[in-house]
Design a protein around this motif. Structure first.
Motif, PDB file in Angstrom:
ATOM      1  N   ASN A   1      -1.918 -68.712 -23.961  1.00 12.02           N
ATOM      2  CA  ASN A   1      -0.922 -69.685 -24.398  1.00 12.02           C
ATOM      3  C   ASN A   1       0.229 -69.048 -25.169  1.00 12.02           C
ATOM      4  N   ASN A   2       0.193 -67.722 -25.335  1.00 13.33           N
ATOM      5  CA  ASN A   2       1.265 -67.041 -26.054  1.00 13.33           C
ATOM      6  C   ASN A   2       2.279 -66.378 -25.141  1.00 13.33           C
ATOM      7  N   ILE A   3       2.030 -66.385 -23.830  1.00 16.54           N
ATOM      8  CA  ILE A   3       2.965 -65.720 -22.932  1.00 16.54           C
ATOM      9  C   ILE A   3       3.764 -66.756 -22.156  1.00 16.54           C
ATOM     10  N   ASN A   4       4.919 -66.350 -21.679  1.00 13.99           N
ATOM     11  CA  ASN A   4       5.788 -67.243 -20.916  1.00 13.99           C
ATOM     12  C   ASN A   4       5.457 -67.160 -19.432  1.00 13.99           C
ATOM     13  N   ALA A   5       5.656 -68.261 -18.742  1.00 22.01           N
ATOM     14  CA  ALA A   5       5.392 -68.285 -17.309  1.00 22.01           C
ATOM     15  C   ALA A   5       6.262 -67.283 -16.560  1.00 22.01           C
ATOM     16  N   GLN A   6       7.448 -66.994 -17.089  1.00 21.03           N
ATOM     17  CA  GLN A   6       8.351 -66.062 -16.416  1.00 21.03           C
ATOM     18  C   GLN A   6       7.819 -64.641 -16.383  1.00 21.03           C
ATOM     19  N   GLU A   7       6.866 -64.324 -17.254  1.00 24.11           N
ATOM     20  CA  GLU A   7       6.321 -62.971 -17.319  1.00 24.11           C
ATOM     21  C   GLU A   7       5.206 -62.749 -16.310  1.00 24.11           C
ATOM     22  N   ILE A   8       4.723 -63.793 -15.669  1.00 21.79           N
ATOM     23  CA  ILE A   8       3.490 -63.706 -14.881  1.00 21.79           C
ATOM     24  C   ILE A   8       3.775 -63.318 -13.439  1.00 21.79           C
ATOM     25  N   GLU A   9       2.968 -62.402 -12.939  1.00 24.48           N
ATOM     26  CA  GLU A   9       3.021 -62.004 -11.541  1.00 24.48           C
ATOM     27  C   GLU A   9       1.954 -62.720 -10.720  1.00 24.48           C
ATOM     28  N   SER A  10       0.741 -62.825 -11.261  1.00 21.99           N
ATOM     29  CA  SER A  10      -0.342 -63.496 -10.547  1.00 21.99           C
ATOM     30  C   SER A  10      -1.276 -64.178 -11.538  1.00 21.99           C
ATOM     31  N   PHE A  11      -1.922 -65.255 -11.072  1.00 26.29           N
ATOM     32  CA  PHE A  11      -2.843 -66.035 -11.895  1.00 26.29           C
ATOM     33  C   PHE A  11      -4.048 -66.363 -11.016  1.00 26.29           C
ATOM     34  N   THR A  12      -5.227 -65.858 -11.398  1.00 26.34           N
ATOM     35  CA  THR A  12      -6.430 -65.996 -10.585  1.00 26.34           C
ATOM     36  C   THR A  12      -7.608 -66.378 -11.473  1.00 26.34           C
ATOM     37  N   ILE A  13      -8.472 -67.247 -10.964  1.00 26.33           N
ATOM     38  CA  ILE A  13      -9.706 -67.557 -11.679  1.00 26.33           C
ATOM     39  C   ILE A  13     -10.895 -67.092 -10.841  1.00 26.33           C
ATOM     40  N   LEU A  14     -11.885 -66.502 -11.517  1.00 26.89           N
ATOM     41  CA  LEU A  14     -13.119 -66.043 -10.894  1.00 26.89           C
ATOM     42  C   LEU A  14     -14.214 -67.022 -11.278  1.00 26.89           C
ATOM     43  N   LYS A  15     -14.950 -67.513 -10.283  1.00 22.54           N
ATOM     44  CA  LYS A  15     -15.829 -68.648 -10.543  1.00 22.54           C
ATOM     45  C   LYS A  15     -17.315 -68.360 -10.385  1.00 22.54           C
ATOM     46  N   ASP A  16     -17.706 -67.580  -9.398  1.00 26.77           N
ATOM     47  CA  ASP A  16     -19.139 -67.417  -9.158  1.00 26.77           C
ATOM     48  C   ASP A  16     -19.639 -66.087  -9.714  1.00 26.77           C
ATOM     49  N   ALA A  17     -20.960 -65.851  -9.574  1.00 25.67           N
ATOM     50  CA  ALA A  17     -21.564 -64.646 -10.137  1.00 25.67           C
ATOM     51  C   ALA A  17     -21.047 -63.387  -9.470  1.00 25.67           C
ATOM     52  N   SER A  18     -20.793 -63.442  -8.167  1.00 27.66           N
ATOM     53  CA  SER A  18     -20.299 -62.269  -7.466  1.00 27.66           C
ATOM     54  C   SER A  18     -18.952 -61.806  -8.021  1.00 27.66           C
ATOM     55  N   ALA A  19     -18.133 -62.764  -8.417  1.00 25.12           N
ATOM     56  CA  ALA A  19     -16.806 -62.430  -8.939  1.00 25.12           C
ATOM     57  C   ALA A  19     -16.839 -62.021 -10.404  1.00 25.12           C
ATOM     58  N   THR A  20     -17.853 -62.480 -11.169  1.00 26.82           N
ATOM     59  CA  THR A  20     -17.844 -62.280 -12.622  1.00 26.82           C
ATOM     60  C   THR A  20     -18.963 -61.387 -13.146  1.00 26.82           C
ATOM     61  N   ALA A  21     -19.904 -60.951 -12.285  1.00 35.74           N
ATOM     62  CA  ALA A  21     -21.037 -60.152 -12.766  1.00 35.74           C
ATOM     63  C   ALA A  21     -20.583 -58.868 -13.445  1.00 35.74           C
ATOM     64  N   VAL A  22     -19.447 -58.314 -13.026  1.00 35.68           N
ATOM     65  CA  VAL A  22     -18.972 -57.071 -13.631  1.00 35.68           C
ATOM     66  C   VAL A  22     -18.613 -57.251 -15.106  1.00 35.68           C
ATOM     67  N   TYR A  23     -18.473 -58.503 -15.549  1.00 35.85           N
ATOM     68  CA  TYR A  23     -18.175 -58.754 -16.962  1.00 35.85           C
ATOM     69  C   TYR A  23     -19.434 -59.022 -17.778  1.00 35.85           C
ATOM     70  N   GLY A  24     -20.599 -59.003 -17.118  1.00 32.56           N
ATOM     71  CA  GLY A  24     -21.870 -59.044 -17.813  1.00 32.56           C
ATOM     72  C   GLY A  24     -22.021 -60.183 -18.790  1.00 32.56           C
ATOM     73  N   VAL A  25     -22.148 -59.862 -20.082  1.00 35.49           N
ATOM     74  CA  VAL A  25     -22.421 -60.867 -21.117  1.00 35.49           C
ATOM     75  C   VAL A  25     -21.230 -61.765 -21.384  1.00 35.49           C
ATOM     76  N   ARG A  26     -20.100 -61.509 -20.751  1.00 36.75           N
ATOM     77  CA  ARG A  26     -18.939 -62.376 -20.941  1.00 36.75           C
ATOM     78  C   ARG A  26     -18.584 -63.162 -19.686  1.00 36.75           C
ATOM     79  N   GLY A  27     -19.382 -63.084 -18.642  1.00 34.77           N
ATOM     80  CA  GLY A  27     -18.973 -63.663 -17.373  1.00 34.77           C
ATOM     81  C   GLY A  27     -19.500 -65.034 -17.057  1.00 34.77           C
ATOM     82  N   ALA A  28     -20.430 -65.568 -17.867  1.00 40.69           N
ATOM     83  CA  ALA A  28     -21.104 -66.806 -17.488  1.00 40.69           C
ATOM     84  C   ALA A  28     -20.168 -68.006 -17.430  1.00 40.69           C
ATOM     85  N   ASN A  29     -19.130 -68.029 -18.259  1.00 43.85           N
ATOM     86  CA  ASN A  29     -18.220 -69.176 -18.305  1.00 43.85           C
ATOM     87  C   ASN A  29     -17.034 -69.029 -17.366  1.00 43.85           C
TER      88      ASN A  29
END
Length: 1016
Positions: free
Chosen positions: A196-224
């Protein structure tokens, strides 16, 4: 900014009037041409760029273009999605006919952002969603979380406040799965930061990772779930300058509407008469409340009008420069955002008491090619935000609006001081907003990122590379609080002899502006080292990654030594993907990481995930021309969540200043020692087992695309304080240990459908719709066994409401006599009648059951589209939510809760209450005080929280190239847009995204106008 707008309009008018008469510079000449496809049909919308410069244009609906060039050695590059780029040297040509060839290989090589890297879209087997930056920019808001509402499948948001600086929406990926922190991990350029501190004009891409395959690499921070944001980087070419400015008129939505003074006094009389007492006010006095003949002794204070204004404004401005060559590329952006609040001010004050924020953003990304195999990246970001607020917070101000009645006292006394009375001293809403001082909040954020990549293809083996990243972030906040106590006294009328105004003795003396500061600061250091391997062997495609990372975060102004200890994480992550002939896909991910917050032996955990995919449309037997893409995906894995909001729960602590007892003749107080925290040596993180089944479809060369995912999650080991330890054991409630005992199941479905096409006539359209449905169920919460099973939270969603079922309102004494006994008070006609759930003939606490839905919607959706033709474009988007309930209860909906004549009363209650003349009323009859029977959590006060909102609409006009080129710019676009334009819902009096209760700082509708200039 207004001067800039005026200047640009003048340039536009001059250019339009003289476009045909202005001669070209002698060194320039016009190249005209046509771009066609493999079938010799014209292609509209093709990008035509003069290599080595920012100058360019696009083909019109007939595939035609014209562009000014300066030298014969210049070259033009033609590019269009789905076709190979083509470069043609100008030479002495005056007209060109360019044929573009389909680029099937480029389609296969299209990449998307994934955890710790990028991956070819065709080979992705995990569940992820992305959104274009243009969609984000169409919502004019300082908080990025408000721009993504309803725009992505898998995202559920709720914005409860519109207060400047505190208007960010809650963001969840696929709903709620734990009792504690459900917030996703947010990474900006690979580093944990606030979006919420950055401007939309600065952004190149915006992606959300949803399942375990996409987030397992984040381990203890990936469940949410994880949100990945990449900022823009430089491109090869001459410096390209873009300036975008926009200003919006903001209109507050659904300000609280309270009854007037005469209605309020009449309501007091009604309550007393209904209770068998004499009226409080005479007919003459009621008339005085209504006609304003004696506004100080018989006030009619409209507190909403006195304190709040409906209209304010904001502006967002950005200036960026990008460019570079084969050695160095750069991107720089500076931004300025201003958002004003809706509080009215006292012109006599020498200081500002309205809410507002001013934010200054700076970002610079530099890419260096140090050699053929070694590249380096440097990113710097700075965010400075200055906030100004009244002496009281928004919740305190809006609470005073709900508490102080219109007849309690006037807004101001005859001498200009705030009105007041002996009760609720200092609660005058106008006094709280304008006479109680102010506070400033200064926040500074410094973000530094350094990365380097070494391509070891020639040194070791082809496809091998090593990458490192280091970041340092520092945040500091200083609040200067200048609170002032205003004088409180009551106006008593005029002296009958002298005519002088008489006042009571002050209930509170005026004090000068005070001063104190609140400080907070922290810093975070993050490091990662990553080894990547990517290789293709004929039809076999293999990629692998192994990564080591660690983070060190310190609260520099912590209140105690324990909180000042560093928060540390460390771990490994890995990924292997295999792709055979772009048909059969397989992927293995893992995270092995941990935290210092857990005991030895419990700090590290292994989180694996597996996924596979089958691109059916790439099979030789596939012969369905209309279906251009058909991919089936499936994944299974485990991820963790260490966001337990508690430190070192494995340690036992003793409180030296514990329970106290008086001793001796003087009853002197002596403190004892007590157990403060009983440690649990087995405490660790939560575990989430996730399953996902996905389907990707493309029709007619992907002009229509569909993405659908069904998901299922079992969250176990949720940290809870034990609920089944009886008090007789002697444990203090706060010392009962925590354990990983909770369990929740979450499942649902999300999907996206999109249609994009450009017709041969140059008409472009894009239609898009998405939805998310996520329902969770509590499996274990360690609650004691309930007397009745329906009182248990097990088997129900998180934050499920329990309430009494209203069966309407009692209409007569006979109705009361023939109904179950209500144990809370002796009921009267007009009181709420409740359903006897257990059939024992008594209405008591055992008759509450689950009702409605949780406050956070279980379903969100959005749909809309964009159309453009020649220079004009138009877009609109709707968002909505379903399966949500809200309770309109509490102060101002429960009249006289704190006593007769206390508390303001909403018009909603007044117009729909039960009276002997209005027996069809929705709400119970008025009472002289707190009615224990009526003022309970019941379906009387529950409303349907579903809504549909016209979230944003935009109309744009891009100046034709022949005109913009004359004024020295490559592109000039004017646009107007709006946000929160209209809402269809069941509530009407407060926003459907509000918290339970009767509302707070309202959301706003914006009408925004701006322009974007791309300079040559």
């Amino acid at each position: 900014m207004n001067k800039i707008l005026a200047f640009m309009i003048i340039l536009f008018l001059v250019a339009d009037a003289k476009a045909k008469s202005w001669p070209l510079q002698s060194a320039d000449r016009i190249i005209r041409g046509e771009v066609v496809d493999e079938k010799n049909e014209p292609i509209p919308g093709v990008s035509v760029r003069l290599l080595g410069s920012a100058q360019g244009t696009v083909t019109d609906e007939k595939g035609k273009f014209s562009l000014s060039v300066a030298a014969e050695k210049d070259s033009l590059q033609f590019s269009f999605i789905g076709y190979k780029n083509k470069t043609i040297k100008v030479g002495r040509l005056q007209e060109l006919k360019v044929k573009l060839e389909p680029d099937e290989e480029n389609k296969l090589n299209e990449v998307t952002v994934v955890g710790y890297g990028t991956q070819k879209k065709i080979s992705v087997t995990g569940s992820l969603s992305s959104i274009s930056v243009k969609e984000i920019q169409r919502v004019s808001t300082p908080a990025l979380s408000n721009a993504i509402a309803g725009k992505l499948p898998g995202i559920i948001t709720r914005q409860a406040s519109g207060e400047p600086g505190y208007d960010a929406a809650q963001v969840y990926i696929r709903g709620l799965s734990t009792f504690g922190n459900n917030a996703p991990l947010i990474l900006i350029d690979g580093v944990e930061r606030d979006m919420n501190n950055i401007n939309a004009q600065e952004i190149e891409s915006f992606t959300i990772l949803k399942d375990a395959s996409a987030t397992a690499v984040y381990g203890v921070r990936g469940a949410n779930g994880v949100i990945l944001i990449s900022t823009k980087r430089g491109v090869t070419g001459k410096p390209a300058v873009t300036f975008r400015t926009e200003a919006a008129a903001l209109h507050a939505l659904r300000l609280p509407e309270y009854i007037n003074g005469q209605q309020y006094a009449s309501l007091m009389n009604e309550a007393r008469v209904f209770s068998g007492e004499q009226p409080r006010w005479s007919a003459e006095e009621l008339e005085k409340f209504g006609n304003g003949s004696d506004p100080y002794l018989y006030p009619n204070s409209n507190w909403t009008d006195a304190v709040l204004k409906r209209d304010t404004w904001q502006t967002i401005n950005n200036l960026s420069v990008t460019g570079g060559n084969e050695i160095i590329k750069y991107y720089t952006n500076v931004g300025y955002t201003l958002q004003n609040g809706i509080y009215k001010q006292d012109a006599t004050n020498k200081f500002n008491t309205n809410a507002n924020i001013k934010r200054y953003n700076f970002r610079s990304n530099v890419d260096l090619n140090l050699s053929k195999s070694l590249t380096m990246q440097l990113g710097l970001g700075g965010i400075i935000q200055n906030g100004n607020y009244p002496g009281f917070s928004a919740p305190d101000i809006f609470q005073s609006l709900k508490v102080i009645s219109p007849i309690a006292f006037p807004v101001t006394n005859p001498d200009g001081t705030p009105g007041g009375a002996q009760t609720f001293v200092g609660w005058n809403p106008w006094g709280r907003v304008s006479q109680s001082g102010y506070s400033t909040q200064d926040r500074s954020t410094l973000q530094g990122t350094f990365a380097a990549r070494w391509d070891m293809s020639e040194l070791v083996t082809k496809g091998l590379s090593l990458r490192g990243l280091f970041s340092y972030d520092r945040y500091s906040q200083t609040n200067n609080v200048r609170i002032k106590e205003f004088e409180v006294k009551r106006y008593l009328g005029k002296d009958p002899d002298t005519g002088e105004d008489l006042y009571s003795a002050p209930f509170r003396e005026e004090k000068p502006l005070g001063y104190f500061t609140e400080n907070g600061s922290n810093r975070a250091i993050y490091m990662e080292t990553q080894l990547n391997y990517e290789r293709s062997f004929e039809k076999h495609n293999l990629t692998s990654m192994v990564l080591f990372n660690q983070r060190d975060y310190v609260d520099l102004t912590a209140g105690n030594s324990v909180s000042n200890l560093p928060f540390r994480r460390m771990g490994l992550a890995g990924r292997v993907t295999y792709n055979y002939d772009n048909r059969y896909l397989a992927e293995v991910n893992f995270g092995y990481n941990g935290s210092e917050n857990f005991p030895k032996g419990k700090r590290f955990g292994f989180f694996p995930a597996f996924s596979a995919g089958w691109v059916v449309s790439n099979e030789k037997f596939w012969n369905v021309p209309s279906i251009s893409n058909l991919k089936i995906r499936a994944s299974f894995g485990k991820v963790g969540n260490d966001q337990i909001n508690q430190r070192f729960l494995f340690l036992s602590t003793v409180k030296t200043l514990g329970q106290s007892y008086p001793f001796g003749p003087d009853q002197q107080l002596f403190y004892g020692m007590e157990e403060n925290q009983i440690g649990n040596q087995d405490v660790t993180w939560e575990r989430a087992t996730k399953r996902n089944l996905g389907l990707d479809l493309g029709f007619f060369d992907d002009k229509i695309t569909i993405q659908v995912d069904a998901f299922d999650e079992d969250r176990t080991g949720i940290l809870l304080q034990r609920q089944t330890v009886p008090y007789v054991t002697g444990f203090f409630p706060w010392s009962i240990p925590y354990g990983n005992i909770g369990a929740i199941k979450n499942k649902g479905i999300d999907g996206l459908i999109e249609m994009r096409n450009t017709t041969s006539g140059g008409f472009f359209y894009s239609l898009r719709g998405n939805f998310t449905f996520a329902k969770n169920t509590i499996i274990e919460n360690d609650e004691p066994t309930r007397r009745y099973s329906y009182l248990s939270g097990k088997g129900l969603p998180l934050n499920q409401n329990f309430a009494f079922i209203s069966e309407g309102l009692f209409q007569s004494d006979e109705d009361i006599a023939t109904s179950p006994k209500q144990s809370f008070s002796i009921p009267r006609p007009g009181d709420v009648k409740y359903k006897d759930i257990n059939g024992d003939g008594i209405i008591d606490s055992y008759d509450q059951i689950p009702v409605g839905y949780p406050r956070l919607p279980q379903m969100t959706f959005g749909f809309g589209g964009t159309i453009s033709y020649k220079s004009f474009d138009f877009s609109l988007y709707f968002t909505g939510a379903a399966k949500s309930s809200i309770f309109l209860s509490g102060t101002s909906m429960w009249p006289f809760y704190d006593g007769l004549g206390v508390n303001n009363v909403l018009t909603e209650y007044y117009n729909n209450r039960w009276t002997p003349e209005n027996r069809d009323g929705e709400y119970p009859a008025i009472d002289v005080g707190n009615n224990p029977n009526n003022f309970l959590n019941s379906t009387t006060w529950m409303k349907n929280g579903n809504y549909l909102r016209l979230r944003n609409l935009e109309i744009g006009y891009t100046l034709p190239q022949r005109l913009s080129g004359r004024i020295g710019v490559s592109s000039l676009r004017f646009f107007v847009n709006g946000m929160n334009l209209y809402t269809w819902d069941h509530i009407k009096i407060i926003d459907p995204e509000s918290n339970d209760g009767t509302g707070g700082y309202p959301l706003q509708r914006s009408f925004n106008a701006g322009l974007q200039i791309d300079f040559k």
